[in-house]
Write a protein that holds these residues in place. Structure first.
Motif, PDB file in Angstrom:
ATOM      1  N   GLN A 136     -37.526 -29.325  -2.604  1.00 17.98           N
ATOM      2  CA  GLN A 136     -38.130 -28.396  -3.545  1.00 17.98           C
ATOM      3  C   GLN A 136     -37.753 -26.955  -3.233  1.00 17.98           C
ATOM      4  O   GLN A 136     -37.521 -26.146  -4.138  1.00 17.98           O
ATOM      5  N   LEU A 137     -37.669 -26.626  -1.948  1.00 17.07           N
ATOM      6  CA  LEU A 137     -37.394 -25.254  -1.525  1.00 17.07           C
ATOM      7  C   LEU A 137     -35.910 -24.960  -1.379  1.00 17.07           C
ATOM      8  O   LEU A 137     -35.488 -23.803  -1.498  1.00 17.07           O
ATOM      9  N   GLY A 138     -35.110 -25.983  -1.076  1.00 23.27           N
ATOM     10  CA  GLY A 138     -33.700 -25.765  -0.791  1.00 23.27           C
ATOM     11  C   GLY A 138     -32.802 -26.485  -1.771  1.00 23.27           C
ATOM     12  O   GLY A 138     -33.192 -26.790  -2.907  1.00 23.27           O
ATOM     13  N   ASN A 139     -31.584 -26.792  -1.312  1.00 20.82           N
ATOM     14  CA  ASN A 139     -30.633 -27.437  -2.228  1.00 20.82           C
ATOM     15  C   ASN A 139     -30.833 -28.953  -2.263  1.00 20.82           C
ATOM     16  O   ASN A 139     -31.605 -29.512  -1.477  1.00 20.82           O
ATOM     17  N   GLN A 140     -30.110 -29.601  -3.164  1.00 19.57           N
ATOM     18  CA  GLN A 140     -30.307 -31.027  -3.414  1.00 19.57           C
ATOM     19  C   GLN A 140     -29.201 -31.898  -2.823  1.00 19.57           C
ATOM     20  O   GLN A 140     -29.186 -33.102  -3.042  1.00 19.57           O
ATOM     21  N   LYS A 141     -28.298 -31.309  -2.084  1.00 21.19           N
ATOM     22  CA  LYS A 141     -27.195 -32.083  -1.522  1.00 21.19           C
ATOM     23  C   LYS A 141     -27.689 -32.955  -0.370  1.00 21.19           C
ATOM     24  O   LYS A 141     -28.773 -32.754   0.161  1.00 21.19           O
ATOM     25  N   PRO A 142     -26.885 -33.941   0.025  1.00 28.82           N
ATOM     26  CA  PRO A 142     -27.335 -34.895   1.047  1.00 28.82           C
ATOM     27  C   PRO A 142     -27.682 -34.239   2.380  1.00 28.82           C
ATOM     28  O   PRO A 142     -27.057 -33.251   2.790  1.00 28.82           O
ATOM     29  N   ALA A 143     -28.671 -34.796   3.028  1.00 26.89           N
ATOM     30  CA  ALA A 143     -29.002 -34.395   4.391  1.00 26.89           C
ATOM     31  C   ALA A 143     -28.075 -35.128   5.359  1.00 26.89           C
ATOM     32  O   ALA A 143     -27.651 -36.253   5.094  1.00 26.89           O
ATOM     33  N   TRP A 144     -27.770 -34.486   6.467  1.00 24.57           N
ATOM     34  CA  TRP A 144     -26.952 -35.089   7.517  1.00 24.57           C
ATOM     35  C   TRP A 144     -27.827 -35.285   8.748  1.00 24.57           C
ATOM     36  O   TRP A 144     -28.550 -34.371   9.171  1.00 24.57           O
ATOM     37  N   LEU A 145     -27.748 -36.477   9.321  1.00 19.43           N
ATOM     38  CA  LEU A 145     -28.572 -36.848  10.464  1.00 19.43           C
ATOM     39  C   LEU A 145     -27.712 -37.581  11.487  1.00 19.43           C
ATOM     40  O   LEU A 145     -26.647 -38.109  11.147  1.00 19.43           O
ATOM     41  N   PRO A 146     -28.156 -37.674  12.749  1.00 17.25           N
ATOM     42  CA  PRO A 146     -27.390 -38.448  13.735  1.00 17.25           C
ATOM     43  C   PRO A 146     -27.436 -39.932  13.398  1.00 17.25           C
ATOM     44  O   PRO A 146     -28.458 -40.443  12.935  1.00 17.25           O
ATOM     45  N   ASN A 147     -26.324 -40.628  13.627  1.00 21.80           N
ATOM     46  CA  ASN A 147     -26.294 -42.064  13.333  1.00 21.80           C
ATOM     47  C   ASN A 147     -27.089 -42.866  14.357  1.00 21.80           C
ATOM     48  O   ASN A 147     -27.417 -44.034  14.127  1.00 21.80           O
ATOM     49  N   VAL A 148     -27.392 -42.245  15.496  1.00 20.94           N
ATOM     50  CA  VAL A 148     -28.255 -42.850  16.510  1.00 20.94           C
ATOM     51  C   VAL A 148     -29.312 -41.818  16.876  1.00 20.94           C
ATOM     52  O   VAL A 148     -28.993 -40.675  17.182  1.00 20.94           O
ATOM     53  N   GLY A 149     -30.556 -42.210  16.835  1.00 23.84           N
ATOM     54  CA  GLY A 149     -31.641 -41.283  17.138  1.00 23.84           C
ATOM     55  C   GLY A 149     -32.943 -41.827  16.610  1.00 23.84           C
ATOM     56  O   GLY A 149     -33.008 -42.955  16.109  1.00 23.84           O
ATOM     57  N   TYR A 150     -33.993 -41.036  16.701  1.00 18.60           N
ATOM     58  CA  TYR A 150     -35.298 -41.471  16.211  1.00 18.60           C
ATOM     59  C   TYR A 150     -35.189 -41.791  14.721  1.00 18.60           C
ATOM     60  O   TYR A 150     -34.982 -40.902  13.893  1.00 18.60           O
ATOM     61  N   GLN A 151     -35.303 -43.068  14.382  1.00 19.22           N
ATOM     62  CA  GLN A 151     -34.939 -43.541  13.050  1.00 19.22           C
ATOM     63  C   GLN A 151     -35.930 -43.191  11.952  1.00 19.22           C
ATOM     64  O   GLN A 151     -35.638 -43.377  10.765  1.00 19.22           O
ATOM     65  N   GLU A 152     -37.105 -42.671  12.289  1.00 16.38           N
ATOM     66  CA  GLU A 152     -38.040 -42.270  11.246  1.00 16.38           C
ATOM     67  C   GLU A 152     -37.490 -41.101  10.426  1.00 16.38           C
ATOM     68  O   GLU A 152     -37.815 -40.960   9.246  1.00 16.38           O
ATOM     69  N   HIS A 153     -36.654 -40.262  11.047  1.00 16.95           N
ATOM     70  CA  HIS A 153     -36.005 -39.191  10.284  1.00 16.95           C
ATOM     71  C   HIS A 153     -35.128 -39.794   9.192  1.00 16.95           C
ATOM     72  O   HIS A 153     -35.196 -39.402   8.019  1.00 16.95           O
ATOM     73  N   ARG A 154     -34.318 -40.739   9.603  1.00 14.69           N
ATOM     74  CA  ARG A 154     -33.404 -41.378   8.648  1.00 14.69           C
ATOM     75  C   ARG A 154     -34.188 -42.110   7.566  1.00 14.69           C
ATOM     76  O   ARG A 154     -33.821 -42.062   6.377  1.00 14.69           O
ATOM     77  N   GLN A 155     -35.243 -42.786   7.936  1.00 15.18           N
ATOM     78  CA  GLN A 155     -36.060 -43.511   6.973  1.00 15.18           C
ATOM     79  C   GLN A 155     -36.638 -42.564   5.931  1.00 15.18           C
ATOM     80  O   GLN A 155     -36.615 -42.846   4.722  1.00 15.18           O
ATOM     81  N   ALA A 156     -37.142 -41.424   6.381  1.00 17.74           N
ATOM     82  CA  ALA A 156     -37.770 -40.477   5.456  1.00 17.74           C
ATOM     83  C   ALA A 156     -36.762 -39.850   4.508  1.00 17.74           C
ATOM     84  O   ALA A 156     -37.003 -39.766   3.291  1.00 17.74           O
ATOM     85  N   TRP A 157     -35.617 -39.433   5.030  1.00 25.03           N
ATOM     86  CA  TRP A 157     -34.623 -38.773   4.185  1.00 25.03           C
ATOM     87  C   TRP A 157     -33.946 -39.761   3.232  1.00 25.03           C
ATOM     88  O   TRP A 157     -33.604 -39.401   2.105  1.00 25.03           O
TER      89      TRP A 157
END
Length: 351
Positions: free
Chosen positions: A88-109
């Motif tokens: 809502q506040l920023g742009n609409q392009k894809p988010a980039w996340l680490p391919n290995v890491g706390y997976q709740e970030h990936r789940q949410a995005w």
């Protein structure tokens, strides 16, 4: 067999392995085994509605850094809310996340749309991938887990600031999860002024060993914090948690002593596992004060994970790809000689 639930979920592990939840040596999390001594809880903390105590925010700013912040019931609900608010506040392009890491970030995005990943195992490669995505205008928001759990990867503050500056030009946000940075606080972006598009997540659960009180802090610009506060609603942090956190965040002597103790114990924690893991064909991937991870063939990781569980030791297995996995070991309470010997006996049998 690979367990698909979060670390520390003893009830799920017990259901699979038929072991009483109290009969586990839980090394599946990075939670400090030497938890902060909980102070006495006044009756008012139990009986009154838990409006936010200004003393808690004062203690948080003193410990983390003097920036606008929001207290919440852990970081998990903030992780789930951020994608919607930042879109809502920023742009609409894809988010980039680490391919290995706390997976709740990936789940949410991923629930908000397309995502891309960069290397969570190699910070140099990750920097190249992120730079390329920025150069090609393919990056909307950037999520950094710093240090990464379970790979231990880190970036220099200067690098993070540079990415934030580039993202700001396209209305993108830099989200930095610093849940495991308390043992090296000088590496935190909170030691300096924050750009308006930087969001920092901090957790009381890991370093203080207080995961059960469910308390985290988000540091960001007021527009982000107001959006989050509206979503989480009133009374987001219970009264007893506020009482405990005020004491823990204000106890500078305990903090300094604990950092020193964890640094001193780091080598011994690693020595319990390193020789046997290497003999089995694994490589050391991360050595943090609160956990260590070994990279190995997936079938070996799953076998060791299953064998340890049958022996009452709960570890965390993280698949990297179809052939490689990480096996993460949390800290053993070294003052419990029986627990230490139990671990040594099991791993020696395996190697």
């Amino acid at each position: 067999m690979n367990l698909l639930f979060h670390g520390g979920d003893l009830h799920s592990a017990s259901a699979i392995y038929g072991r009483d939840p109290a009969d586990w040596l839980d090394l599946s999390t990075g939670i400090n085994q030497h938890s902060y001594p909980v102070p006495a809880i006044e009756k008012d903390a139990w009986h009154q509605l838990p409006y936010l105590n200004p003393v808690l925010i004062k203690a948080a700013r003193s410990y983390y850094g003097d920036h606008p912040c929001l207290a919440s019931s852990g970081s998990q609900n903030i992780i789930q809310l951020l994608p919607s608010i930042l879109h809502q506040l920023g742009n609409q392009k894809p988010a980039w996340l680490p391919n290995v890491g706390y997976q709740e970030h990936r789940q949410a995005w991923s629930q908000r749309g397309e995502i891309h990943t960069y290397s969570g195992l190699d910070s140099q490669l990750a920097a190249q991938q992120i730079d390329a995505a920025l150069h090609n205008d393919e990056l909307g928001h950037l999520v950094i887990i710093h240090p990464n759990n379970p790979t231990g990867e880190t970036f220099k503050r200067q690098q993070l600031r540079s990415w934030a500056q580039e993202l700001q030009a396209v209305d993108g946000f830099l989200v930095v999860d610093e849940a495991f940075i308390d043992t090296t606080p000088s590496a935190s972006l909170l030691t300096e002024e924050l750009a308006d598009n930087i969001i920092i997540l901090r957790s009381v659960g890991k370093f203080f060993g207080l995961a059960g009180i469910r308390l985290g802090f988000t540091f960001a610009t007021e527009s982000v914090l107001n959006g989050l506060a509206k979503e989480i609603g009133p009374w987001s942090v219970n009264g007893p948690a506020q009482t405990v956190a005020i004491a823990a965040l204000s106890d500078t002597s305990w903090q300094a002593n604990m950092r020193s103790q964890l640094v001193k114990e780091r080598g011994k924690q690693l020595s319990v596992w390193k020789k046997s893991m290497i003999q089995l064909g694994a490589d050391l991937a991360a050595s943090h004060e609160l956990f260590r991870s070994f990279s190995m063939a997936s079938d070996l990781a799953h076998r060791l994970h299953h064998s340890a569980a049958k022996n009452g030791i709960l570890l965390r297995s993280v698949d990297i790809n179809s052939s490689t996995s990480l096996l993460r070991f949390g800290n053993i309470n070294l003052s419990h000689s029986s627990a230490l010997e139990h671990c040594k006996t099991w791993i020696q049998q395996e190697s």
